[in-house]
Design an enzyme around this catalytic site. Sequence first.
Site, PDB file in Angstrom:
ATOM      1  N   LYS A  91       2.666  -3.757   6.478  1.00  0.00           N
ATOM      2  CA  LYS A  91       2.869  -3.946   5.032  1.00  0.00           C
ATOM      3  C   LYS A  91       4.370  -3.872   4.699  1.00  0.00           C
ATOM      4  O   LYS A  91       4.898  -4.687   3.948  1.00  0.00           O
ATOM      5  CB  LYS A  91       2.109  -2.876   4.233  1.00  0.00           C
ATOM      6  CG  LYS A  91       0.589  -3.039   4.223  1.00  0.00           C
ATOM      7  CD  LYS A  91       0.161  -4.231   3.395  1.00  0.00           C
ATOM      8  CE  LYS A  91      -1.349  -4.307   3.204  1.00  0.00           C
ATOM      9  NZ  LYS A  91      -1.776  -5.629   2.677  1.00  0.00           N
ATOM     10  N   TYR A 114      -0.778  -0.306  10.138  1.00  0.00           N
ATOM     11  CA  TYR A 114      -1.069  -0.963   8.857  1.00  0.00           C
ATOM     12  C   TYR A 114       0.116  -0.828   7.899  1.00  0.00           C
ATOM     13  O   TYR A 114       0.623  -1.807   7.354  1.00  0.00           O
ATOM     14  CB  TYR A 114      -2.324  -0.311   8.262  1.00  0.00           C
ATOM     15  CG  TYR A 114      -2.723  -0.771   6.891  1.00  0.00           C
ATOM     16  CD1 TYR A 114      -3.338  -2.001   6.705  1.00  0.00           C
ATOM     17  CD2 TYR A 114      -2.515   0.046   5.772  1.00  0.00           C
ATOM     18  CE1 TYR A 114      -3.733  -2.413   5.441  1.00  0.00           C
ATOM     19  CE2 TYR A 114      -2.913  -0.350   4.513  1.00  0.00           C
ATOM     20  CZ  TYR A 114      -3.519  -1.589   4.351  1.00  0.00           C
ATOM     21  OH  TYR A 114      -3.912  -1.992   3.096  1.00  0.00           O
ATOM     22  N   SER A 156       0.825  -1.210   0.000  1.00  0.00           N
ATOM     23  CA  SER A 156       0.000   0.000   0.000  1.00  0.00           C
ATOM     24  C   SER A 156       0.855   1.253   0.000  1.00  0.00           C
ATOM     25  O   SER A 156       1.985   1.250   0.502  1.00  0.00           O
ATOM     26  CB  SER A 156      -0.870  -0.023   1.256  1.00  0.00           C
ATOM     27  OG  SER A 156      -1.402   1.246   1.536  1.00  0.00           O
TER      28      SER A 156
END
Lengths: 320, 320
Positions: free
Chosen positions: A152, A148, A122
């Site tokens: 990732k 998050y 992302s």
Amino acid sequence: MSILITGAGGYVGQELAAALISSSPDITVTVTDVVAPTIPGSEEHRGRVKSVQADLTSTEVVDGLINETNRFDTVYLLHGIMSSGSEANFELGIRVNLDATRYILDRLRATMPGVKVVFTSSLAVYGPAQPGFIIDETNFPPVPASSYGSQKLIVETLLNDYSRRGFLDGRCVRLPTVTVRAGKPTQAASSFASDIIREPFHGKKAILPVSKETDMWICSPYTVVKNLLHARNIPKEAFGESRSVNLPGLKVSVQEMLDGLEEVGGKERRALVEEKYDADVDRIVQGWTPNFNTARAMKLGFSKDVPMIENIKQFASRFG
Amino acid sequence: MSILITGAGGYVGQELAAALISSSPDITVTVTDVVAPTIPGSEEHRGRVKSVQADLTSTEVVDGLINETNRFDTVYLLHGIMSSGSEANFELGIRVNLDATRYILDRLRATMPGVKVVFTSSLAVYGPAQPGFIIDETNFPPVPASSYGSQKLIVETLLNDYSRRGFLDGRCVRLPTVTVRAGKPTQAASSFASDIIREPFHGKKAILPVSKETDMWICSPYTVVKNLLHARNIPKEAFGESRSVNLPGLKVSVQEMLDGLEEVGGKERRALVEEKYDADVDRIVQGWTPNFNTARAMKLGFSKDVPMIENIKQFASRFG
């Protein structure tokens, strides 16, 4: 040709599975998610899709899914707790986004060494940049401003090392915010970018939690799926020292999204979007950067996105 | 003031422990390693050092070391399988460098939330840069070219996120190659940079496995220890969005190291260095970059290194 897609209950996973099976009669697809995913695609192709309910945080479940007698040619890792979700519940996020993914990588390495793994990373691996600074893969270090994004980035780092050592053949594609997603609002902080288009087309209200001046780095689901298909066809040698790529996208302001909604859907639909500031969402979204140079992605053969009006029109014609 | 040092059997850990206890009568230090570390320092201070044998890959052992009744004010994480070691044995490297470290972070978070953690990372988080390109923390993404570097980068990413969330107060200092280390050759690919000075001063032969033209980014142990002491005194607010810092060092060619050896130790000692190319070591070392701008470290109050001749003289006077 056997392909596994995790997190395939989500909109992108469903579209990807449908696109894969319609791309070749030789492809079979296993779709998996915490709830058994819908089998996507047209009637003629659906026989080549198998849906498996699987909690990937259970090592026994992963062992049952990935083993010597159940080989795949490519594995798409799309599962995950999204940005707001893993910010709100750190333990759940790290268990799903990091631990489950790492266990899958290790099982793949043990049972089908060298298998292709396409990991959906992302833009959230990057923290804020100076206004106007244009990021590419070589000029700016990823310093995530969310759990998050951190998770990732850690999986990218593992998969890069596994690829360098020849354990697996990884491809880490950093997705822009995918909009317009069909289905339901998600636990992504960026969920509103789809909500403010999708919900009005369904006659429902949508909340806009950030300022209309906010610039975002977005991509249509059509282009994202096209690029996910492409990711597995790139020769591994083309990647060089890093398997990570910033996928193409468009820099679009929230105001432009609203203008697009009004242009395609009319004033009544536009009026269904209500501005209601949310500090938690805004903090995450403002931590992202909308300025990318995607020369590396273009060189690797990924496709540019369609204009946003086209994107909204396609959504409206299929789901509106 | 109670301080824990892991990996304290190594040369840097021993020097750090000695420096800490002599810096203040209020400091007590627990030193730990797989073999119970020597208690360092002068007679008058040694009563304030506790040596604990601990295999940090055992969660029970870590629980015994880190718990509510055994609190620390600062934890220095120096343990690890070094670069050549973790390249040769992936499983051991990831278990010690990543899994054990993560478990320690989680135990610290659970039992003494917010505690200061100084993590010794490495220049090995970076892969090769264009010749002459000068790296700082903002202009170049870490893409490790070794499993060691990958594991260091992953811990940095975790500790950054833990610090951002307030779980812990992390400081990730990326060490240059530390030379001249006393003691024995290590499993670091860079071990030779100390070996070629230390061993001749002990009348022994040393192997040079890379070309003499190789430039390296080095730092004396004296300056590294000084900067490790400083790392815990920096206000956390000073770090901004990243807890990672490239520590000061010197760019020195292997030829200059050999010239320094000859200048301080004479021709006979210089003649004890034998050139014997090692492709595995060379591949790792050439993957590092010797060009750093350390303005951020200087702004955070870290110290510049002493000239290399000074460094060799200090080694010779203490250990030669």
